[in-house]
Design an enzyme around this catalytic site. Structure first.
Site, mmCIF file in Angstrom:
data_model
loop_
_atom_site.group_PDB
_atom_site.id
_atom_site.type_symbol
_atom_site.label_atom_id
_atom_site.label_comp_id
_atom_site.label_asym_id
_atom_site.label_seq_id
_atom_site.Cartn_x
_atom_site.Cartn_y
_atom_site.Cartn_z
ATOM 1 N N LYS A 51 0.835 -1.205 0.000
ATOM 2 C CA LYS A 51 0.000 0.000 0.000
ATOM 3 C C LYS A 51 0.871 1.258 0.000
ATOM 4 C CE LYS A 51 -3.822 -2.486 2.097
ATOM 5 N NZ LYS A 51 -4.530 -2.889 3.312
ATOM 6 N N GLN A 95 -4.651 -1.607 9.710
ATOM 7 C CA GLN A 95 -4.478 -2.901 9.046
ATOM 8 C C GLN A 95 -5.001 -4.029 9.949
ATOM 9 O OE1 GLN A 95 -3.284 -3.462 5.822
ATOM 10 N NE2 GLN A 95 -3.898 -5.562 6.186
ATOM 11 N N ASP A 118 -11.124 2.586 4.204
ATOM 12 C CA ASP A 118 -11.388 1.149 4.054
ATOM 13 C C ASP A 118 -12.900 0.891 3.960
ATOM 14 O OD1 ASP A 118 -9.295 -0.583 3.720
ATOM 15 O OD2 ASP A 118 -8.877 -0.830 5.853
#
Ligand code: NAD
Length: 292
Positions: A51, A95, A118
């Site tokens: 990422k 994460q 997200d």
């Protein structure tokens, strides 16, 4: 036809890089994405590194916040609040998975919805269900991009989704049923308690498979001309690769591909789209397109 997720992902990253160059030449602020990584789970390290690299490639600013596996829930909440208040930061992710002693839902709900790129916050999930502007979760968003860019007809089709996780199956079932394009399908959501799965998969015009069981879907389970979206990624041992491992999807690729009109390979199908979607969400966040 093989759906080339790697190619589409690179196209999207090129499109984003062009937008970043425009922002730069107008003297604007660069989009800024941060990731919080708690502990040092191997797979998470790889995902976060990918990422960060993708951010650099398109010209975004990126920040990696590392916290030890001993981090308490309170400490992580404080970090989340700090990022919420950071005016330079457009969006960030925590994460997953995070260590078991921390309540995942509590953390996700603490993320400011306008920075939740997200798309996991309840407010953003609700907005998705209501078809309001939001950040779509990265993997489902990537699948929608693939369907759109390959101009796959979805209106009035029967879409069967296998798996009801909050990150893939469940949002996919919502998106495919919405009055949008892609979308407008009649949707059946199958899961571990579905008694006769084959009865449903045989009726699928579009089959989205996200259960995490390698080569689970076989040719006898699908009809001729089906569109196959294989989300599964499992690392299995192999004596044919240098590393001794290979990645396998949830679909028995060769035999199912012979019957399918479109199919995503593993690797190179859905996987690469996830990062491209995260970058798209970050660009949206920096433009205040969702919350303003
Ligand atoms: P999960 O383990 O959270 O959920 C699996 C789902 O499959 C559950 O809802 C369960 O009910 C269902 N299921 C399990 N066994 C079943 C059976 N025999 N019949 C019918 N349904 C069954 O999984 P997840 O997080 O959604 O991930 C699924 C797969 O997708 C994994 O292989 C994962 O690695 C992969 N994945 C890929 C990406 C990507 O970027 N390509 C992103 C997320 C997940």
């Amino acid at each position: 036809m093989i759906i080339d997720g790697k190619l589409i992902s690179l196209q999207i990253q090129d499109e984003i890089a062009i937008e970043v160059n425009k922002i730069k030449s107008n003297g604007g602020k660069l989009p800024h994405l941060a990731a919080i990584l708690v502990g040092n789970d191997g797979a998470s390290e790889t995902y976060v590194a990918a990422k960060v690299k993708a951010c650099e490639k398109v010209g975004f600013k990126s920040t990696l916040v590392r916290m030890p596996s001993t981090t308490t829930e309170q400490e992580l909440l404080e970090k989340v609040n700090e990022l919420n208040a950071d005016a330079d930061l457009d969006g960030y992710i925590v994460q997953l998975p995070i260590p078991k002693h921390i309540n995942e839902h509590k953390i996700i709900e603490a993320i400011a919805p306008e920075k939740d790129v997200d798309g996991f916050h309840a407010q953003n999930v609700g907005r998705m269900a209501l078809n309001l502007p939001t950040y779509l979760p990265a993997t489902p968003y990537g699948i929608m991009q693939l369907l759109e860019r390959y101009k796959i007809e979805t209106v009035g089709k029967h879409c069967v989704v296998i798996g009801r996780s909050h990150i893939v199956g469940s949002p996919m079932s919502i998106l495919m049923a919405r009055n949008t394009n892609p979308g407008n399908c009649t949707v059946t959501l199958c899961h571990s308690r579905t008694p006769d799965l084959k009865e449903f998969t045989l009726k699928a015009d579009i089959l989205i498979v996200a259960l995490g069981k390698p080569e689970f879907v076989t040719a006898d389970m699908v009809k001729e001309g089906v569109v196959i979206i294989d989300v599964g990624i499992t690392r299995v041992t192999s004596d044919k690769t240098k590393t001794g491992f290979k990645l396998v999807g949830d679909v028995k690729y060769d035999e199912v591909a012979a019957k399918a009109s479109y199919i995503t390979p593993v690797p190179g199908g859905v996987g690469p789209m996830t990062i491209a979607s995260l970058l798209k969400n970050t660009l949206k966040a920096s433009r205040r397109e969702v919350y303003f």
